[in-house]
Design an enzyme around this catalytic site. Structure first.
Site, PDB file in Angstrom:
ATOM      1  N   GLU A   1     -12.488   5.310  -0.602  1.00  0.00           N
ATOM      2  CA  GLU A   1     -12.432   5.747   0.792  1.00  0.00           C
ATOM      3  C   GLU A   1     -13.209   7.042   1.052  1.00  0.00           C
ATOM      4  O   GLU A   1     -12.941   7.722   2.038  1.00  0.00           O
ATOM      5  CB  GLU A   1     -10.964   5.933   1.201  1.00  0.00           C
TER       6      GLU A   1
ATOM      7  N   ASP B   1       9.287  -2.803  -9.622  1.00  0.00           N
ATOM      8  CA  ASP B   1      10.581  -3.329 -10.034  1.00  0.00           C
ATOM      9  C   ASP B   1      11.259  -4.089  -8.901  1.00  0.00           C
ATOM     10  O   ASP B   1      12.092  -4.966  -9.146  1.00  0.00           O
ATOM     11  CB  ASP B   1      11.485  -2.198 -10.531  1.00  0.00           C
TER      12      ASP B   1
ATOM     13  N   ARG C   1       0.870  -1.179   0.000  1.00  0.00           N
ATOM     14  CA  ARG C   1       0.000   0.000   0.000  1.00  0.00           C
ATOM     15  C   ARG C   1       0.903   1.223   0.000  1.00  0.00           C
ATOM     16  O   ARG C   1       1.624   1.482   0.972  1.00  0.00           O
ATOM     17  CB  ARG C   1      -0.924   0.033   1.224  1.00  0.00           C
TER      18      ARG C   1
END
Length: 251
Positions: free
Chosen positions: A142, A77, A63
């Site tokens: 949210e 990556d 997150r």
């Protein structure tokens, strides 16, 4: 994991410690989410936690604190299987999030084939680019505005799932997370995701509440976190032993 298959269970990792990921993996969680939004985990530490989870066959998600493309690119990556992007309220923000995850022509992620995701340059170009196709882009819903736009956000090309944040919806609307008002908004977001054909997840604190979310139709749940599990076990241990003597009060 290239998508959620239904009934997947994960937990948050908030401590900058490899042991948290190891314990979660040994416990049998399907995935962990390294939390850079609400925990002091830097890129280097996230990289190590991602590597540990992958080595133990537990899907590593992160997150991120925001949708900055440079941050998302570095984590992917590093080997993250996907990212959760907080506070995606609009279709435009969803397009930006998906663009940060995908390589051209579907996005704007830069090539870094000598990274861990490219097996240090040992993977072929096709294999490396395929990692961008498989990476999960998960906007977090949210706010009331985000719930209203949830169907359109879920329909954005490159969005793989939605994640509903009841606590922040509660803050946005002025209601408690467990209120009927917030519950109705979460249910609307869930229905919108399913109408668009994408999975939808949510977080909670207990196994019982997680089971209720799965019964409601959520496709994946995040249950608890490493810090709270440690804190709850510590408190339970002290409370169980305190009648035997001692008087130290909790700080």
């Amino acid at each position: 994991m290239t998508t959620f298959t239904g009934g997947d269970v994960g937990t948050w990792v908030k401590l900058p410690a490899l042991e948290s990921v190891q314990i979660a993996a040994y416990a049998g969680f399907d995935f962990v989410i390294v939390d850079q939004e609400h925990a002091p985990i830097d890129v280097r530490t996230a990289y190590e936690l991602i590597s540990m989870a992958a080595a133990l066959n537990t899907t590593p998600l992160v997150r991120v604190p925001d949708g900055a493309p440079s941050r998302i690119q570095r984590l992917l990556d590093a080997g993250a299987a996907g990212v959760l992007i907080p506070h995606v309220d609009t279709v435009e923000q969803a397009h930006a999030a998906a663009s940060a995850v995908r390589f051209p022509p579907h996005g704007r992620r830069g090539a870094g084939g000598t990274s861990r995701a490219g097996r240090w340059g040992l993977a072929s170009r096709e294999e490396y680019l395929d990692s961008g196709t498989r990476a999960l882009c998960i906007p977090q819903i949210e706010s009331r505005e985000a719930v209203g736009n949830a169907a359109a956000i879920a329909a954005v090309d490159g969005v793989d799932a939605l994640f509903v944040g009841a606590a922040d919806i509660g803050l946005d609307t002025g209601h408690l997370p467990g209120s009927d008002e917030v519950g109705d908004l979460c249910a609307r977001a869930l229905a919108s995701a399913h109408e668009a054909g994408v999975p939808c997840g949510a977080a909670t604190a207990t196994p019982q509440a997680a089971d209720a979310l799965l019964e409601q139709g959520f496709d994946f749940v995040v249950v608890g976190n490493d810090t709270s599990m440690l804190a709850e076990a510590a408190v339970a241990t002290v409370r169980a032993l305190r009648p035997r003597g001692g008087s130290r009060e909790a700080v």
